[in-house]
Design a protein around this motif. Structure first.
Motif, PDB file in Angstrom:
ATOM      1  N   MET A 126       0.845  -1.202   0.000  1.00 13.65           N
ATOM      2  CA  MET A 126       0.000   0.000   0.000  1.00 13.65           C
ATOM      3  C   MET A 126       0.879   1.251   0.000  1.00 13.65           C
ATOM      4  SD  MET A 126      -3.382  -0.320   0.303  1.00 13.65           S
ATOM      5  CE  MET A 126      -4.084   0.900   1.404  1.00 13.65           C
ATOM      6  N   SER A 127       0.588   2.182  -0.887  1.00  9.28           N
ATOM      7  CA  SER A 127       1.327   3.439  -0.840  1.00  9.28           C
ATOM      8  C   SER A 127       0.341   4.591  -1.011  1.00  9.28           C
ATOM      9  CB  SER A 127       2.395   3.472  -1.928  1.00  9.28           C
ATOM     10  OG  SER A 127       1.767   3.586  -3.177  1.00  9.28           O
ATOM     11  N   GLY A 128       0.715   5.740  -0.440  1.00  6.73           N
ATOM     12  CA  GLY A 128      -0.161   6.897  -0.613  1.00  6.73           C
ATOM     13  C   GLY A 128       0.037   7.932   0.470  1.00  6.73           C
ATOM     14  N   CYS A 129      -0.803   8.949   0.358  1.00  3.05           N
ATOM     15  CA  CYS A 129      -0.719  10.098   1.259  1.00  3.05           C
ATOM     16  C   CYS A 129      -1.506   9.809   2.539  1.00  3.05           C
ATOM     17  CB  CYS A 129      -1.361  11.259   0.510  1.00  3.05           C
ATOM     18  SG  CYS A 129      -0.810  12.836   1.043  1.00  3.05           S
ATOM     19  N   GLY A 130      -0.967  10.208   3.677  1.00  3.77           N
ATOM     20  CA  GLY A 130      -1.653  10.001   4.949  1.00  3.77           C
ATOM     21  C   GLY A 130      -1.372  11.143   5.893  1.00  3.77           C
ATOM     22  N   ALA A 131      -1.886  11.007   7.109  1.00  7.50           N
ATOM     23  CA  ALA A 131      -1.723  12.069   8.103  1.00  7.50           C
ATOM     24  C   ALA A 131      -0.336  12.005   8.745  1.00  7.50           C
ATOM     25  CB  ALA A 131      -2.789  11.917   9.181  1.00  7.50           C
ATOM     26  N   PHE A 132       0.259  13.134   8.959  1.00  7.95           N
ATOM     27  CA  PHE A 132       1.528  13.268   9.697  1.00  7.95           C
ATOM     28  C   PHE A 132       1.182  13.032  11.169  1.00  7.95           C
ATOM     29  CE2 PHE A 132       5.689  15.769   9.140  1.00  7.95           C
ATOM     30  CZ  PHE A 132       6.202  15.385  10.371  1.00  7.95           C
ATOM     31  N   LEU A 133       1.752  12.007  11.764  1.00  5.64           N
ATOM     32  CA  LEU A 133       1.442  11.663  13.156  1.00  5.64           C
ATOM     33  C   LEU A 133       2.595  12.061  14.073  1.00  5.64           C
ATOM     34  CD1 LEU A 133       0.078   8.057  12.418  1.00  5.64           C
ATOM     35  CD2 LEU A 133      -1.241  10.194  12.637  1.00  5.64           C
ATOM     36  N   HIS A 134       2.319  12.098  15.383  1.00  7.62           N
ATOM     37  CA  HIS A 134       3.393  12.452  16.323  1.00  7.62           C
ATOM     38  C   HIS A 134       4.594  11.510  16.187  1.00  7.62           C
ATOM     39  CE1 HIS A 134       0.523  15.228  18.123  1.00  7.62           C
ATOM     40  NE2 HIS A 134       1.582  15.821  18.617  1.00  7.62           N
ATOM     41  N   ASP A 135       4.317  10.235  15.863  1.00 12.53           N
ATOM     42  CA  ASP A 135       5.411   9.266  15.708  1.00 12.53           C
ATOM     43  C   ASP A 135       6.296   9.576  14.501  1.00 12.53           C
ATOM     44  OD1 ASP A 135       4.642   7.932  17.892  1.00 12.53           O
ATOM     45  OD2 ASP A 135       3.702   6.233  16.847  1.00 12.53           O
ATOM     46  N   ASP A 136       5.808  10.419  13.604  1.00 10.03           N
ATOM     47  CA  ASP A 136       6.605  10.765  12.415  1.00 10.03           C
ATOM     48  C   ASP A 136       7.598  11.893  12.706  1.00 10.03           C
ATOM     49  OD1 ASP A 136       5.326   8.978  10.542  1.00 10.03           O
ATOM     50  OD2 ASP A 136       3.569  10.293  10.638  1.00 10.03           O
ATOM     51  N   ILE A 137       7.444  12.563  13.860  1.00 13.60           N
ATOM     52  CA  ILE A 137       8.279  13.755  14.112  1.00 13.60           C
ATOM     53  C   ILE A 137       9.763  13.377  14.203  1.00 13.60           C
ATOM     54  CG2 ILE A 137       8.772  15.670  15.682  1.00 13.60           C
ATOM     55  CD1 ILE A 137       5.817  15.660  16.502  1.00 13.60           C
ATOM     56  N   ASP A 138      10.092  12.375  15.021  1.00 15.21           N
ATOM     57  CA  ASP A 138      11.518  12.050  15.212  1.00 15.21           C
ATOM     58  C   ASP A 138      12.194  11.582  13.923  1.00 15.21           C
ATOM     59  OD1 ASP A 138      11.635  12.927  17.784  1.00 15.21           O
ATOM     60  OD2 ASP A 138      11.131  10.981  18.664  1.00 15.21           O
ATOM     61  N   PRO A 139      11.562  10.660  13.156  1.00 16.54           N
ATOM     62  CA  PRO A 139      12.198  10.301  11.871  1.00 16.54           C
ATOM     63  C   PRO A 139      12.361  11.505  10.949  1.00 16.54           C
ATOM     64  CG  PRO A 139      10.433   8.756  12.404  1.00 16.54           C
ATOM     65  CD  PRO A 139      10.390   9.829  13.442  1.00 16.54           C
ATOM     66  N   PHE A 140      11.365  12.410  10.958  1.00 12.14           N
ATOM     67  CA  PHE A 140      11.508  13.615  10.130  1.00 12.14           C
ATOM     68  C   PHE A 140      12.714  14.429  10.581  1.00 12.14           C
ATOM     69  CE2 PHE A 140      11.310  18.089   9.471  1.00 12.14           C
ATOM     70  CZ  PHE A 140      11.076  18.181   8.104  1.00 12.14           C
ATOM     71  N   LEU A 141      12.826  14.629  11.911  1.00  9.61           N
ATOM     72  CA  LEU A 141      13.916  15.485  12.411  1.00  9.61           C
ATOM     73  C   LEU A 141      15.288  14.883  12.074  1.00  9.61           C
ATOM     74  CD1 LEU A 141      12.465  16.610  15.875  1.00  9.61           C
ATOM     75  CD2 LEU A 141      12.684  17.979  13.782  1.00  9.61           C
ATOM     76  N   ALA A 142      15.363  13.540  12.117  1.00  8.87           N
ATOM     77  CA  ALA A 142      16.634  12.889  11.769  1.00  8.87           C
ATOM     78  C   ALA A 142      16.986  13.165  10.301  1.00  8.87           C
ATOM     79  CB  ALA A 142      16.532  11.386  12.024  1.00  8.87           C
ATOM     80  N   LEU A 143      15.980  13.049   9.436  1.00  9.40           N
ATOM     81  CA  LEU A 143      16.198  13.299   8.004  1.00  9.40           C
ATOM     82  C   LEU A 143      16.543  14.773   7.764  1.00  9.40           C
ATOM     83  CD1 LEU A 143      15.964  11.689   5.342  1.00  9.40           C
ATOM     84  CD2 LEU A 143      13.557  12.371   5.230  1.00  9.40           C
ATOM     85  N   ALA A 144      15.838  15.661   8.460  1.00  5.29           N
ATOM     86  CA  ALA A 144      16.052  17.103   8.275  1.00  5.29           C
ATOM     87  C   ALA A 144      17.450  17.507   8.746  1.00  5.29           C
ATOM     88  CB  ALA A 144      14.992  17.889   9.041  1.00  5.29           C
ATOM     89  N   THR A 145      17.914  16.899   9.833  1.00  2.00           N
ATOM     90  CA  THR A 145      19.265  17.213  10.316  1.00  2.00           C
ATOM     91  C   THR A 145      20.281  16.838   9.248  1.00  2.00           C
ATOM     92  OG1 THR A 145      18.519  16.798  12.550  1.00  2.00           O
ATOM     93  CG2 THR A 145      20.892  16.801  12.221  1.00  2.00           C
ATOM     94  N   GLY A 146      20.060  15.691   8.588  1.00  2.00           N
ATOM     95  CA  GLY A 146      20.953  15.253   7.510  1.00  2.00           C
ATOM     96  C   GLY A 146      20.993  16.255   6.363  1.00  2.00           C
ATOM     97  N   GLU A 147      19.887  16.983   6.161  1.00  2.00           N
ATOM     98  CA  GLU A 147      19.833  17.996   5.088  1.00  2.00           C
ATOM     99  C   GLU A 147      20.433  19.325   5.548  1.00  2.00           C
ATOM    100  OE1 GLU A 147      18.673  17.934   1.911  1.00  2.00           O
ATOM    101  OE2 GLU A 147      18.146  15.818   2.018  1.00  2.00           O
ATOM    102  N   GLY A 148      20.812  19.394   6.851  1.00  2.00           N
ATOM    103  CA  GLY A 148      21.338  20.651   7.379  1.00  2.00           C
ATOM    104  C   GLY A 148      20.254  21.658   7.737  1.00  2.00           C
ATOM    105  N   TRP A 149      19.010  21.180   7.883  1.00  2.30           N
ATOM    106  CA  TRP A 149      17.911  22.094   8.218  1.00  2.30           C
ATOM    107  C   TRP A 149      17.915  22.392   9.712  1.00  2.30           C
ATOM    108  CZ3 TRP A 149      12.864  20.253   5.280  1.00  2.30           C
ATOM    109  CH2 TRP A 149      13.092  20.383   3.897  1.00  2.30           C
ATOM    110  N   ILE A 150      17.402  23.571  10.046  1.00  3.90           N
ATOM    111  CA  ILE A 150      17.223  23.947  11.444  1.00  3.90           C
ATOM    112  C   ILE A 150      15.747  23.732  11.754  1.00  3.90           C
ATOM    113  CG2 ILE A 150      17.339  25.859  13.100  1.00  3.90           C
ATOM    114  CD1 ILE A 150      19.451  27.107  11.089  1.00  3.90           C
TER     115      ILE A 150
END
Ligand SMILES: CC(C)(COP(=O)(O)OP(=O)(O)OC[C@H]1O[C@@H](n2cnc3c(N)ncnc32)[C@H](O)[C@@H]1OP(=O)(O)O)[C@@H](O)C(=O)NCCC(=O)NCCS
Length: 268
Positions: free
Chosen positions: A1-25
Motif C-alpha cells: 500500500m502506498s499513498g498520502c496520509g496524516a503526519f502523526l506524532h510518531d513521524d516527528i523524530d524520523p523527520f527530524l533525523a532526516l532534516a538534520t541530515g539535510e542541514g535544516w534547522i
C-alpha cells in the motif's frame, strides 16, 4: 500500500533525523504546534508501511504556509514531492486560504513553478555572532500590537505564530516594531523582527543583542534594504538563500517592514 496520509506524532523524530541530515534547522516544538494547529495540512507519504515523504502546512487567516517538504533520497524523482504538494494546496484552498506561501530550495522550485507558484522575493539566511544583553528579560507579549505590526508586512493575521515564537523567545517591543530572539541550543535565532517605523529596527537590535560569541542566524527578505545595512554593520553575512513564492491572490507583502521571519522557513 502506498499513498498520502496524516503526519502523526510518531513521524516527528524520523523527520527530524532526516532534516538534520539535510542541514535544516528544525525543532520538535514546531511540529507540536503544526500538528496541534492544522493537522489536516500535515502530510506524509507511506510506501509498504515506511514513511518516505513529509510536508507541513498551516493557516493564518486567509493565507497558508507550506514547509518541511522532504522526501527520502532513495524515493526521490517518483512524483512523491509533487503529490504531497498537490494534496496540501487542495487542503488549504478547501479551508478558505486565498494565498499560499513557501520558501523554495533549488530542488523544490521546479515542482512549485509547475503548480503555479510565482516568485515574489528572495529570503537570505544571515549568520553572525553576538549575545543577549546581560540580564536581559523578555517583555510581556502585547499580542494585539505584535499582530498589527506583523500584518503590515505580511498582509494577514498571524497571531498564532507570533504567540508561539514570542512566548518561546525573548521579546522587545517599541511603538513601531518588535524583535524576538529564540534559543536554538547554543545558537540564537533572531525573528520574528518586524517594524513599521524602520528607524526603530536598529534600536531594537541593540536592546536585544551585544557583541559576543554565540552563533546567530536569521532569515531576512532580500527586499528589506534597511535590514541588510544593519546586519552588515554588525558583521553578519549571507550564508544561503531561497526563493519566496506564493500561489493565489497577490499578497499585500511589504518586505521593508519584515526584518526577519518568525521561523527558519518552515512556518513563515
Ligand atoms: C525537493 C524534493 C522534496 C522533491 O521530491 P521528489 O519526490 O523527488 O519530487 P518529484 O518526484 O515530484 O519531482 C522532482 C523531479 O523529479 C521529476 N520526476 C517526477 N517523477 C519522475 C519520474 N517518474 N521519472 C523521472 N523524473 C521524475 C519531476 O519532474 C521533478 O523534476 P525537476 O526536479 O526537474 O523539477 C526532494 O528532492 C527533497 O526532499 N529534497 C531535499 C529537501 C528539499 O530541498 N526540499 C524542498 C524544500 S523547498
Amino acid at each position: 500500500m502506498s499513498g498520502c496520509g496524516a503526519f502523526l506524532h510518531d513521524d516527528i523524530d524520523p523527520f527530524l533525523a532526516l532534516a538534520t541530515g539535510e542541514g535544516w534547522i528544525s525543532g520538535r516544538w514546531e511540529f507540536e504546534f503544526l500538528l496541534g494547529t492544522f493537522p489536516q495540512g500535515c502530510l506524509v507519504w507511506r510506501e509498504a508501511g515506511e514513511t518516505v515523504g513529509y510536508l507541513t502546512s498551516v493557516k493564518y487567516g486567509k493565507s497558508g504556509w507550506i514547509g518541511n517538504l522532504l522526501v527520502q533520497p532513495q524515493a526521490r524523482r517518483h512524483g512523491i514531492g509533487r503529490a504531497l504538494m498537490e494534496r496540501a494546496v487542495a487542503v488549504l484552498l478547501k479551508n478558505g486560504v486565498e494565498t499560499i506561501w513557501l520558501t523554495a530550495s533549488e530542488e523544490g522550485a521546479g515542482i512549485y513553478c509547475r503548480l503555479g507558484f510565482a516568485p515574489i522575493d528572495h529570503i537570505y539566511r544571515w549568520t553572525g555572532q553576538g549575545a543577549p544583553q546581560p540580564g536581559d528579560r523578555s517583555e510581556p507579549v502585547d499580542l494585539e500590537h505584535l499582530r498589527a505590526v506583523d500584518r503590515v508586512g505580511w498582509g494577514d493575521r498571524r497571531e498564532t505564530l507570533l504567540q508561539l515564537t514570542c512566548c518561546r523567545g525573548r521579546l522587545h517591543a517599541s511603538s513601531g516594531g518588535f524583535i524576538c530572539c529564540q534559543d536554538w541550543g547554543d545558537a540564537l535565532q533572531v525573528g520574528p523582527w518586524n517594524c513599521v517605523i524602520a528607524s526603530q529596527a536598529l534600536q531594537l537590535w541593540d536592546r536585544m543583542l551585544v557583541p559576543g560569541d554565540r552563533k546567530i542566524f536569521l532569515d531576512v527578505p532580500a527586499g528589506n534594504f534597511a535590514a541588510r545595512e544593519i546586519l552588515s554593520s554588525r558583521g553578519f553575512s549571507v550564508k544561503g538563500s531561497a526563493q519566496l513564492m506564493y500561489l493565489g491572490h497577490h499578497p499585500l507583502y511589504q518586505p521593508g517592514n519584515i526584518f526577519a521571519l518568525a521561523s527558519m522557513g518552515s512556518m513563515g
